[in-house]
Write an enzyme that holds these catalytic residues in place. Structure first.
Site, PDB file in Angstrom:
ATOM      1  N   HIS A 136      45.511 -20.526  62.599  1.00 15.53           N
ATOM      2  CA  HIS A 136      44.870 -20.172  63.710  1.00 15.53           C
ATOM      3  C   HIS A 136      45.362 -20.870  64.901  1.00 15.53           C
ATOM      4  CE1 HIS A 136      41.466 -18.797  66.117  1.00 15.53           C
ATOM      5  NE2 HIS A 136      41.442 -20.256  66.580  1.00 15.53           N
ATOM      6  N   GLU A 137      45.481 -22.216  64.523  1.00 13.28           N
ATOM      7  CA  GLU A 137      45.833 -23.034  65.830  1.00 13.28           C
ATOM      8  C   GLU A 137      47.183 -22.661  66.316  1.00 13.28           C
ATOM      9  OE1 GLU A 137      43.591 -24.275  67.862  1.00 13.28           O
ATOM     10  OE2 GLU A 137      42.107 -24.163  66.529  1.00 13.28           O
ATOM     11  N   HIS A 140      47.993 -19.525  68.158  1.00  9.00           N
ATOM     12  CA  HIS A 140      47.803 -19.571  69.643  1.00  9.00           C
ATOM     13  C   HIS A 140      48.919 -19.779  70.282  1.00  9.00           C
ATOM     14  CE1 HIS A 140      43.462 -18.939  70.112  1.00  9.00           C
ATOM     15  NE2 HIS A 140      43.216 -19.889  69.403  1.00  9.00           N
ATOM     16  N   GLU A 199      41.398 -15.318  70.389  1.00  6.90           N
ATOM     17  CA  GLU A 199      40.693 -15.899  69.375  1.00  6.90           C
ATOM     18  C   GLU A 199      40.883 -14.936  68.082  1.00  6.90           C
ATOM     19  OE1 GLU A 199      39.618 -19.087  68.785  1.00  6.90           O
ATOM     20  OE2 GLU A 199      40.417 -19.319  70.842  1.00  6.90           O
TER      21      GLU A 199
END
Length: 272
Positions: A136-137, A140, A199
């Site tokens: 997820h990070e 980004h 997100e």
């Protein structure tokens, strides 16, 4: 030429010439601030952060952060190479650090600079949980969300300046009302939904990366359920938040899992 027309023209030109297509999302995105400026600044901020905080080295958890991070990086490279984007990660300088903090958080700066806080490790529970967070990070950064937020901020400020010029001949009260309305509209109707969409994109990309890296994306559901339980329900209404609600996020992740598995299967990675 009317000043208002000039302002609108500048806005349109900025939007036309500053869009870049992202390979992970397939979308044209704002890129008013180039990576040539963003990456050196991000690297400097990362190094400063590490110098001001306690970095954990040599422990099993620290090694796990680096191992999982490397697998996610390799998954991103494999996906990009397979889809004709071999130079996309040029300029990246990957680092994976575990930092001593009770904060339940992790982040990835532009250019692949990653930090996990010790506070999130119990909630990660295992390598699959870490891969959920790492994917997820990293997503980004790969989707250039930081660049997009900076670009949106530039446009928001430019719009405020334009509004100030457009209402310059009005009363002070009228100007204040206009600026207040503009601030609320751009925040709740623009910036916050923009952030929530980032997100959701990061969840989508992250699931794919963890799956290609060999981590079962089904486990992401359990991780986000643990995160929801940890928050104790103390989150603002979704429309006032930078993040989707826990329920919205978990439901969407369940929908995205088959897509992530199908993408991983193209790389010979399958799950029972």
């Amino acid at each position: 030429m009317n000043i208002k027309f000039k302002i609108v023209t500048l806005f349109v030109l900025a939007l036309v010439v500053s869009c870049a297509k992202n390979p992970f999302t397939g979308k044209s995105t704002l890129a008013l601030v180039p990576n040539s400026e963003i990456l050196p600044s991000a690297f400097q901020q990362y190094n400063q952060f590490l110098s001001e905080n306690k970095v954990i080295n040599g422990t099993s958890d620290a090694k796990r952060v680096e191992t999982v991070g490397t697998k996610i990086k390799v998954a991103a490279e494999r996906w990009l190479n397979a889809n004709g984007n071999t130079g996309y990660l040029d300029g990246y300088a990957w680092e994976y650090k575990l930092v001593d903090s009770k904060e339940v958080n992790a982040w990835c700066m532009p250019g692949g600079k990653i930090v996990f806080y010790t506070g999130i490790m119990p909630i990660c529970k295992d390598d699959s949980g870490m891969a959920t967070v790492m994917g997820h990070e990293v997503a980004h950064a790969l989707a250039n969300h930081g660049q997009q937020r900076m670009s949106a901020g530039v446009l928001q400020q430019a719009g405020a300046a334009g509004l100030a010029v457009a209402t310059g001949n009005k009363s002070q009260e009228t100007q204040q009302l206009a600026m207040t309305a503009y601030g609320a509209t751009t925040q709740f109707g623009g910036m916050l939904p923009f952030s929530r969409s980032h997100e959701s994109e990061a969840d989508m990309i992250g699931l794919t990366l963890m799956a290609i890296a060999g981590y079962n994306p089904d486990t992401a559901v359990a991780f986000w359920e643990r995160m929801a339980a940890q928050s104790g329900g103390q989150s603002p209404p979704e429309f006032m938040s930078t993040h989707p609600s826990n329920a919205t996020r978990i439901a969407k992740i369940k929908e995205l899992i088959p897509q992530a598995k199908a993408e991983a299967a193209k790389f010979g990675v399958t799950f029972k």
